[in-house]
Write a protein that holds these residues in place. Structure first.
Motif, PDB file in Angstrom:
ATOM      1  N   ASN A 284      14.838  26.013   0.744  1.00 30.40           N
ATOM      2  CA  ASN A 284      15.136  24.595   0.861  1.00 30.40           C
ATOM      3  C   ASN A 284      14.484  24.078   2.225  1.00 30.40           C
ATOM      4  OD1 ASN A 284      15.494  21.911   0.679  1.00 30.40           O
ATOM      5  ND2 ASN A 284      17.936  22.072   0.692  1.00 30.40           N
ATOM      6  N   ASP A 285      13.239  24.000   2.443  1.00 29.22           N
ATOM      7  CA  ASP A 285      12.571  23.927   3.581  1.00 29.22           C
ATOM      8  C   ASP A 285      11.397  22.888   3.630  1.00 29.22           C
ATOM      9  OD1 ASP A 285      12.195  24.259   6.397  1.00 29.22           O
ATOM     10  OD2 ASP A 285      11.744  26.404   6.175  1.00 29.22           O
ATOM     11  N   THR A 286      10.958  22.456   4.823  1.00 31.04           N
ATOM     12  CA  THR A 286       9.678  21.953   4.665  1.00 31.04           C
ATOM     13  C   THR A 286       8.493  22.870   4.516  1.00 31.04           C
ATOM     14  OG1 THR A 286       9.657  22.125   7.176  1.00 31.04           O
ATOM     15  CG2 THR A 286      10.505  20.010   6.281  1.00 31.04           C
TER      16      THR A 286
ATOM     17  N   VAL B 253       8.177  14.522  -1.938  1.00 32.19           N
ATOM     18  CA  VAL B 253       7.054  14.176  -0.981  1.00 32.19           C
ATOM     19  C   VAL B 253       7.863  12.801  -0.589  1.00 32.19           C
ATOM     20  CG1 VAL B 253       4.854  13.110  -0.806  1.00 32.19           C
ATOM     21  CG2 VAL B 253       5.105  15.090  -2.178  1.00 32.19           C
ATOM     22  N   ASP B 254       7.762  12.701   0.828  1.00 36.20           N
ATOM     23  CA  ASP B 254       8.310  11.326   1.296  1.00 36.20           C
ATOM     24  C   ASP B 254       7.030  10.398   1.436  1.00 36.20           C
ATOM     25  OD1 ASP B 254      10.705  12.399   1.842  1.00 36.20           O
ATOM     26  OD2 ASP B 254      10.398  13.055   3.904  1.00 36.20           O
ATOM     27  N   ALA B 255       7.079   9.703   0.208  1.00 39.58           N
ATOM     28  CA  ALA B 255       5.673   8.755   0.337  1.00 39.58           C
ATOM     29  C   ALA B 255       6.105   7.218   1.237  1.00 39.58           C
ATOM     30  CB  ALA B 255       5.641   8.298  -1.096  1.00 39.58           C
TER      31      ALA B 255
ATOM     32  N   SER C  60       0.949  -1.127   0.038  1.00 37.42           N
ATOM     33  CA  SER C  60      -0.232  -0.063   0.052  1.00 37.42           C
ATOM     34  C   SER C  60       0.962   1.238   0.109  1.00 37.42           C
ATOM     35  CB  SER C  60      -0.893  -0.002   1.227  1.00 37.42           C
ATOM     36  OG  SER C  60      -0.174   0.139   2.488  1.00 37.42           O
ATOM     37  N   TYR C  61       0.250   2.424  -0.327  1.00 38.70           N
ATOM     38  CA  TYR C  61       1.036   3.355  -0.517  1.00 38.70           C
ATOM     39  C   TYR C  61       0.138   4.603  -0.203  1.00 38.70           C
ATOM     40  CZ  TYR C  61       2.978   0.762  -4.592  1.00 38.70           C
ATOM     41  OH  TYR C  61       3.292  -0.132  -5.079  1.00 38.70           O
ATOM     42  N   ALA C  62       1.122   5.870   0.829  1.00 36.84           N
ATOM     43  CA  ALA C  62       0.504   6.946   1.412  1.00 36.84           C
ATOM     44  C   ALA C  62       1.259   8.027   1.262  1.00 36.84           C
ATOM     45  CB  ALA C  62      -0.067   6.191   3.126  1.00 36.84           C
ATOM     46  N   LEU C  63       0.528   8.901   1.492  1.00 37.85           N
ATOM     47  CA  LEU C  63       1.156  10.527   1.545  1.00 37.85           C
ATOM     48  C   LEU C  63       1.954  10.531   3.027  1.00 37.85           C
ATOM     49  CD1 LEU C  63      -1.314  12.973  -0.090  1.00 37.85           C
ATOM     50  CD2 LEU C  63       0.744  12.638  -0.949  1.00 37.85           C
ATOM     51  N   PRO C  64       2.704  11.559   3.191  1.00 37.44           N
ATOM     52  CA  PRO C  64       3.323  11.819   4.685  1.00 37.44           C
ATOM     53  C   PRO C  64       2.074  12.100   5.673  1.00 37.44           C
ATOM     54  CG  PRO C  64       4.621  13.116   3.007  1.00 37.44           C
ATOM     55  CD  PRO C  64       3.507  12.380   2.401  1.00 37.44           C
ATOM     56  N   ALA C  65       2.779  11.606   6.801  1.00 35.85           N
ATOM     57  CA  ALA C  65       1.564  11.682   7.878  1.00 35.85           C
ATOM     58  C   ALA C  65       1.722  13.102   8.296  1.00 35.85           C
ATOM     59  CB  ALA C  65       1.871  10.677   9.250  1.00 35.85           C
ATOM     60  N   ASP C  66       2.872  13.952   8.287  1.00 37.22           N
ATOM     61  CA  ASP C  66       2.829  15.259   8.760  1.00 37.22           C
ATOM     62  C   ASP C  66       3.785  16.246   7.851  1.00 37.22           C
ATOM     63  OD1 ASP C  66       5.962  14.598   8.943  1.00 37.22           O
ATOM     64  OD2 ASP C  66       5.447  13.514  11.018  1.00 37.22           O
ATOM     65  N   ALA C  67       3.863  17.390   8.463  1.00 34.29           N
ATOM     66  CA  ALA C  67       4.439  18.205   7.468  1.00 34.29           C
ATOM     67  C   ALA C  67       5.909  18.102   7.048  1.00 34.29           C
ATOM     68  CB  ALA C  67       4.291  19.858   7.980  1.00 34.29           C
TER      69      ALA C  67
END
Length: 249
Positions: free
Chosen positions: A37-39, A55-57, A19-26
């Motif tokens: 170069n920043d979050t 994006v850290d998938a 399964s694949y998901a987007l990051p849980a936090d900023a």
């Protein structure tokens, strides 16, 4: 509830379940490029044109066997980045997927079944909030150091130039780039060629009035240190008088 081992003994090995998901936090969203170069926040993600979103998938395998994965990043349904590999059972991995946004607009970015909105705008204009000058009075021909406090109150980076002015006329410019919410100071040296009250400014901030005066006699280099043409001529006259007196004797 039995564990995975018991389930395997009763029903056999559970196949890989990827399964694949987007990051849980900023921290899983990062903007990079010519301005920073920043979050960045994901509610929504806001970028300037020319910036790259990374994006850290999150890839997970909830099955009982090693399985292949192919994580993709989509923009409005179109695949723009991917990462493939294998994942052990009952484990997860973070993979980085990136895309550079060249045009302004609102986009839907997705990983697996999850999506996030990305708003892309042209860089904001830097704004000058205050102006200061190194002193209040100058002589004609001297230069004043004008300092501008420059900020960016926009949600995207600012990029532009700040014009430094003398009596509302632009005399020089300074380039500046600022991340959202940041401030900096820019300085410029401005010549003062004429006497009077002169207004020195930068950007749209209120200018500062300074007084420019003509140099006085005591300010002249010819008289300030006892040297110069007048002093040399005086010595010559004294020498001639002494010579005349010597001859008369």
């Amino acid at each position: 509830m039995w564990d995975q081992r018991t389930h395997t003994e009763l029903f056999g090995v559970v196949p890989a379940r990827i399964s694949y998901a987007l990051p849980a936090d900023a921290d899983g969203y990062r903007a990079s490029g010519p301005y920073r170069n920043d979050t960045v926040s994901a509610t929504p993600v806001r970028l300037a044109t020319g910036e790259t979103l990374t994006v850290d998938a999150v890839v997970s395998n909830n099955g009982g066997e090693v399985g292949p994965y192919n994580a993709t990043l989509t923009v409005d349904g179109r695949v723009v980045s991917s990462a493939a590999g294998e994942l052990s059972p009952e484990s997860e991995r973070t993979v980085r997927l990136s895309h550079t946004f060249e045009r302004a607009g609102e986009y839907t970015v997705g990983v697996g079944e999850e999506t996030v909105t990305v708003v892309v705008e042209e860089p904001a204009e830097p704004t000058v909030s205050a102006v200061s000058v190194d002193r209040e009075q100058f002589q004609v021909g001297q230069r004043a150091t004008v300092t501008a406090t420059v900020g960016n109150d926009a949600a995207v980076p600012a990029n532009g130039t700040v014009a430094f002015t003398r009596d509302d006329e632009s005399v020089t410019q300074r380039a500046v780039t600022l991340a959202p919410g940041n401030t900096t100071e820019l300085s410029a040296s401005v010549e003062l060629p004429t006497a009077g009250t002169v207004r020195l400014g930068a950007g749209a901030a209120d200018p500062v009035a300074v007084t420019v005066v003509e140099p006085t006699a005591t300010d002249s280099p010819a008289t300030s240190d006892g040297s110069g043409p007048g002093f040399t001529a005086g010595l010559a006259v004294v020498a001639a008088l002494l010579a005349l007196l010597a001859r008369r004797r």
